[in-house]
Design an enzyme around this catalytic site. Structure first.
Site, mmCIF file in Angstrom:
data_model
loop_
_atom_site.group_PDB
_atom_site.id
_atom_site.type_symbol
_atom_site.label_atom_id
_atom_site.label_comp_id
_atom_site.label_asym_id
_atom_site.label_seq_id
_atom_site.Cartn_x
_atom_site.Cartn_y
_atom_site.Cartn_z
ATOM 1 N N SER A 29 0.696 -0.974 0.169
ATOM 2 C CA SER A 29 -0.430 0.016 0.579
ATOM 3 C C SER A 29 0.536 1.394 0.024
ATOM 4 C CB SER A 29 -1.021 0.240 1.314
ATOM 5 O OG SER A 29 -1.872 0.873 1.366
ATOM 6 N N ASN A 30 0.024 2.749 0.182
ATOM 7 C CA ASN A 30 0.994 3.782 0.556
ATOM 8 C C ASN A 30 0.509 4.427 1.666
ATOM 9 O OD1 ASN A 30 -0.711 5.124 -0.842
ATOM 10 N ND2 ASN A 30 -1.119 4.454 -2.608
ATOM 11 N N HIS A 31 1.424 5.367 1.182
ATOM 12 C CA HIS A 31 0.779 7.045 2.726
ATOM 13 C C HIS A 31 -0.466 7.462 2.604
ATOM 14 C CE1 HIS A 31 3.680 5.256 5.559
ATOM 15 N NE2 HIS A 31 4.403 5.669 4.680
ATOM 16 N N SER A 32 -0.781 7.758 1.669
ATOM 17 C CA SER A 32 -2.421 8.472 1.266
ATOM 18 C C SER A 32 -3.349 8.745 2.272
ATOM 19 C CB SER A 32 -3.482 7.914 0.049
ATOM 20 O OG SER A 32 -3.951 8.801 0.064
ATOM 21 N N ALA A 95 -4.888 7.345 -4.613
ATOM 22 C CA ALA A 95 -3.068 7.483 -4.535
ATOM 23 C C ALA A 95 -3.248 5.837 -4.893
ATOM 24 C CB ALA A 95 -2.569 7.571 -3.671
#
Ligand code: C5P
Length: 224
Positions: A29-32, A95
């Site tokens: 995943s990512n930090h959005s 994102a």
């Protein structure tokens, strides 16, 4: 009414990160944070639009107004977006992970002494580009974001052409501006006039103010 210029209009907003499974317990995943997308959905709903917010996993409360559809992966996000059509305006603020794991393991991967597993990645669908494709279901207005650290406007103009969307909101994510995870944004709007090279630069605004301004701009563009 003047205070609800989007009454009778339908809107779709994507927000947050996506989560791409590796096995039943792990993911990429990512930090959005989802702050900007959630604020946009709330602002469109506040102007009267019947709004669907399709969101990946975020720590935010559901904004008042929109119908909220929770998804995890990019493929689920795309399916939920398609299910929300037709809409007059779509804003892609999520994102979306560029890649997912090909061949997700059905059981938890184990440390079996054979060394770390190799993850093979597959390309995810581009939701913004998909929604922008010409066709009977294409929203009248499709809006995307571009986060860049250099040659902001130039890259955003190219991105708008590549994705086929109508507007790009470009924001500078290089260190001093503190956009990432922060509460403010400096936006350059591309595509808002007949001249595809024209840039409308907004002052530094809170994400809530960016959302309100975008919603008003969308209402003007859709007209009555
Ligand atoms: O290509 P890039 O990720 O820089 O483009 C950003 C824009 O495209 C954002 O509006 C984002 O929501 C959208 N996007 C998307 N689906 C993807 C990748 C990006 O909708 N798979």
């Amino acid at each position: 009414a003047a205070d609800r210029p989007l009454a009778g209009r339908r809107a779709l907003v994507t927000s947050g990160p996506t989560r791409e499974p590796i096995d039943p317990v792990r993911y990429l995943s990512n930090h959005s944070s989802g702050k900007q997308g959630h604020a946009i959905a709330a602002a469109l709903a506040a102007l009267g639009a019947e709004t669907t917010l399709v969101t990946g996993p975020v720590a935010l409360a559901d904004p008042p107004g929109p119908r909220v559809v929770r998804v995890e992966s990019a493929e689920e996000m795309l399916a939920a977006c398609r299910a929300a059509l037709p809409v007059e305006v779509a804003v892609c603020a999520a994102a979306v992970a560029d890649w997912r794991v090909a061949g997700v393991a059905g059981q938890k991967l184990k440390k079996d002494g054979g060394g770390p597993p190799r993850l093979e990645l597959a390309e995810n669908p581009d939701i913004l580009a998909t929604l922008s494709k010409p066709g009977p279901q294409r929203p009248r207005l499709v809006v995307g974001f571009a986060a860049e650290t250099e040659r902001l406007v130039e890259q955003a103009i190219a991105k708008r052409a590549r994705k086929g969307c109508d507007w790009i909101l470009a924001n500078d994510v290089s260190a001093p501006t503190g956009t990432f995870g922060g509460d403010s944004n400096r936006i350059h709007l591309i595509g808002g006039s007949d001249d595809p090279q024209a840039v409308e630069s907004w002052p530094v605004l809170s994400k809530t103010e960016v959302a309100r301004r975008l919603a008003r701009r969308i209402a003007e563009s859709l007209g009555d």
